[in-house]
Design a protein around this motif. Structure first.
Motif: not given
Length: 358
Positions: A169-181
């Protein structure tokens, strides 16, 4: 017998209702009763003033909303109106749609509004909105989003995905800054129709106004640091004050007396930090007349007794010249006692008999 009449004195009361001034069987009285039953009576105004700063913040709105709920238990208040109840009603009806489709907001303000709305949503609501967003994307948009997501991954994250394989699951391993981007990039991909649908989905999960954060409240209420013109009447002086209207179920002096006493009790029992509460309006004025009348009557009665003592002392040079005051007192007790036993209230008309009795 005088003792029996004394027992009736607590029953004796002051009556200042509309039927004291107008015949209860008259047309104007009956029409007034029907109008009050259908539309309510006068309005009492409660002004919440901030001792420092503004009332537009989460803590104050939550406290005022709780205070407003307490007012529903106050006698003769049929309903209340404030900026909190008004915004809640608007957001439940057409306000959410208008806000979602507001084209007057700049891109920066629109982005801030969406960010503040998301910050006020529960994790469950956020997951549902994310799912709806992904469902609304076209095949091309999904491919672009997938490519951009992979470009954000670090080497460690890429190894994790390679290890998980197809279940990753790509979105589950993203950091907060990455999620914001990723969220910013997703917003750029959306069409105007998709953006409006996303905004409506977000607004559908909004909490009530009194539970919103200070930042979101300011987004909804302020326009260039000034209160929106539609709400300026209920938030005077750019939010330094908040006006709450309490509509009564009837308009007469007896009801106003009960209202003022209950309001003062509620204000004392539910103080709000950094807020001063003041009561105004015609019901507040009339509600204090009864106390003023009784105070004035007591003063006049005391002055009359003093004058009688002076006159008796100066004019009648006998030993028991003050004995006649005892019979005046007995006469007053009998008069008010009989009025109490026969449920005859003291009115502006019956007050005229007091000087005669004395």
């Amino acid at each position: 017998m005088t003792g029996v009449q004394t027992c009736a004195l607590p029953i004796f009361q002051l009556k200042m209702g509309n039927d004291v001034f107008v015949n209860a069987h008259s047309v104007i009285y009956q029409n007034t009763q029907k109008a009050q039953k259908s539309f309510g009576g006068d309005n009492a105004y409660l002004l919440f003033s901030a001792k420092h700063g503004s009332v537009i913040n989460h803590e104050t709105f939550a406290a005022i909303a709780d205070f407003e709920k307490q007012l529903h238990d106050v006698p003769h208040i049929s309903h209340t109106t404030s900026v909190i109840t008004l915004l809640n009603q608007q957001l439940k009806s057409t306000g959410a749609t208008k806000l979602a489709n507001n084209t007057n907001l700049s891109a920066t303000k629109q982005h801030k509004l969406q960010a503040d709305i998301m910050a006020n949503l529960s994790p469950t609501a956020k997951a549902r909105i994310q799912q709806r967003l992904l469902t609304s994307l076209t095949t091309e948009q999904k491919a672009q989003l997938q490519t951009y997501t992979l470009s954000l991954l670090t080497s460690t994250q890429q190894l994790t995905i390679a290890h998980q394989g197809s279940t990753a699951n790509l979105t589950s391993i993203l950091t907060n800054p990455q999620q914001k981007q990723l969220n910013q990039y997703t917003q750029q991909l959306l069409t105007k129709q998709q953006q409006a649908q996303l905004a409506q989905s977000m607004l559908a999960y909004l909490p009530s106004v009194e539970k919103m954060s200070t930042s979101l409240l300011q987004d909804l209420i302020l326009d260039n640091s000034h209160v929106n013109s539609n709400l300026a009447t209920l938030l005077p002086k750019d939010g330094q004050h908040l006006l709450l209207l309490a509509t009564l179920d009837k308009a007469d002096m007896d009801s106003d007396v009960q209202l003022v006493n209950a309001l003062n009790k509620t204000i004392n029992q539910h103080p709000i930090k950094n807020i001063t509460i003041r009561v105004a309006g015609q019901p507040a004025i009339l509600g204090n007349i009864s106390g003023e009348v009784m105070t004035t009557m007591a003063i006049m009665l005391g002055l009359a007794v003093i004058m009688m003592v002076l006159i008796l002392a100066l004019v009648f040079h006998v030993r028991r010249r003050l004995l006649s005051l005892l019979f005046v007192l007995i006469g007053l007790i009998w008069s008010f006692g009989i009025m109490g036993w026969f449920n005859i209230s003291l009115t502006l008309a019956t007050m005229a008999t007091l000087p005669i009795l004395i």
